[in-house]
Design an enzyme around this catalytic site. Structure first.
Site, short mmCIF file in Angstrom:
data_model
loop_
_atom_site.label_atom_id
_atom_site.label_comp_id
_atom_site.label_asym_id
_atom_site.label_seq_id
_atom_site.Cartn_x
_atom_site.Cartn_y
_atom_site.Cartn_z
N ASP A 1 0.86 -1.18 0.00
CA ASP A 1 0.00 0.00 0.00
C ASP A 1 0.90 1.23 0.00
OD1 ASP A 1 -2.01 1.83 0.22
OD2 ASP A 1 -2.74 1.17 2.18
N CYS B 1 -3.38 4.32 -4.29
CA CYS B 1 -4.16 5.57 -4.23
C CYS B 1 -3.89 6.44 -5.46
CB CYS B 1 -3.84 6.35 -2.95
SG CYS B 1 -2.09 6.77 -2.75
#
Length: 391
Positions: free
Chosen positions: A318, A345
């Site tokens: 992540d 993201c």
């Protein structure tokens, strides 16, 4: 998503000045369509892109609210956000994406400043007291943290100030003074003092309890974070005999959820020391003994682990918006886990990293699930499952 998402509320009065909500000119269904097309354009060459998962009620979802403070030439104190791409403060009392209580606390603090003779920080002179306010709220626990970022360690009448704000908002559970005396773009400094409460709050996510400190990262939209992490765990399809590596682990959210949902052994790596301390506490709070954490740069940790011939079965990654670097990705390929679950993201850097992984190794993208974590903005989160295939 079964429930039809709401369309937009009344347009924000500072939409054009602020620049934070780039898609507010579109209805919410139109925003989802825009994001779906963007992800498909970037990622459909790797595999089918699933339909984006939006929010039923895409307003006031931010559990972390930050405000800058400024005094104009007329002596009026203004609180709000920096205009996109500048250091000009746009005055905001309420925002359609921010937690309602957090916005009210910030306005109340601003109104208290003159009576306590508190000045605001001036970026040009480097003088002044209050620079920023940070409010974090646990949506599940309703615990609230107020962080006052000051330019100096001296806090005049701090006890009376704490009493005054608690009188208006008794639901605040902790107040922290963070000291940042440097001319920097970083909001938080290295030193802080707890003025009231424990100095942290807790929240519950995916059935696990998490401790959140002023400087530790915690996903801003808890409703959609449960969707995002739920998909990540679903894609991983964890087994009790598997070792899982959680890189860029923050306060341990994904790793702890994995440890509680089928993983045999979990290892977390994170560079932020405050986050690692919280992660260790979080593992204890959830009575987990099958997880451990290391303070380390993710890429360096991966390289050392690969050199020592570590062989995890599943790797969760992540990374920040910049994505992963070659050192990390090369170490990942060398480790050769059966499955990689990439939580991203930024679909642009995700596309770059997927291209490298699928061209330079035996990995193939099997599933791509976009999730709308930040309605009204251009940001998009995705979860990708990569598995090894025979060439």
């Amino acid at each position: 998503m079964s429930n039809r998402p709401e369309t937009n509320k009344q347009s924000c009065p500072v939409y054009k000045k602020c620049g934070g909500c780039q898609l507010q000119n579109l209805s919410y269904p139109e925003q989802l369509e825009f994001k779906q097309k963007k992800v498909e354009k970037l990622l459909k060459r790797f595999c089918t892109v699933e339909k984006i998962i939006g929010m039923k009620t895409p307003y006031h979802y931010r559990n972390k609210v930050q405000a800058a403070f400024y005094t104009d030439k007329k002596g009026k104190i203004i609180s709000g956000v920096y205009q996109s791409g500048s250091h000009h403060v746009v005055g905001i009392d309420s925002c359609q994406t921010e937690d309602v209580i957090a916005d009210k606390i910030i306005v109340a603090v601003r109104k208290l400043l003159p009576s306590f003779r508190m000045t605001t920080y001036n970026e040009d002179t480097g003088k002044g007291f209050l620079r920023h306010i940070l409010v974090k709220r646990g949506f599940a626990t309703n615990q609230i943290m107020l962080v006052l970022v000051t330019g100096t360690p001296v806090f005049p009448s701090k006890n009376n100030f704490v009493k005054a704000i608690l009188k208006q908002f008794p639901e605040i559970t902790t107040i922290v003074q963070n000291i940042n005396p440097y001319r920097t773009n970083l909001v938080l400094g290295d030193n802080q003092k707890v003025l009231y409460g424990k100095g942290y709050i807790e929240d519950i996510l995916c059935g696990c309890r998490f401790r959140i400190s002023p400087k530790s990262f915690y996903q801003i939209n808890p409703v959609q974070t449960e969707v995002l992490y739920g998909k990540a765990i679903e894609f991983a399809n964890l087994k009790s005999n598997e070792t899982v590596l959680d890189t860029y682990c923050g306060i341990g959210t994904i790793g702890i959820i994995a440890a509680k949902n089928g993983a045999g052994n979990v290892i977390g790596a994170e560079l932020n020391g405050d986050a690692v301390r919280d992660a260790i506490v979080n593992a204890r709070a959830n009575n987990l003994k099958n997880i451990r954490f290391y303070k380390a740069d993710a890429g360096e940790f991966m390289r050392e682990a690969a050199d020592e011939d570590e062989k995890p079965d599943v790797v969760f990654m992540d990374p920040p918006r910049a994505g992963s670097d070659r050192k990390f990705l090369d170490s990942l390929i060398k480790m050769s886990p059966k499955k990689v679950v990439y939580v991203s993201c930024n679909p642009e850097t995700l596309a770059r990293d997927l291209a490298y992984l699928t061209q330079s190794s035996p990995y193939k993208a099997q599933k791509i699930q976009p999730v709308d974590m930040f309605p009204h903005t251009a940001h998009i989160e995705c979860v990708v499952l990569l598995t090894k295939v025979l060439r």
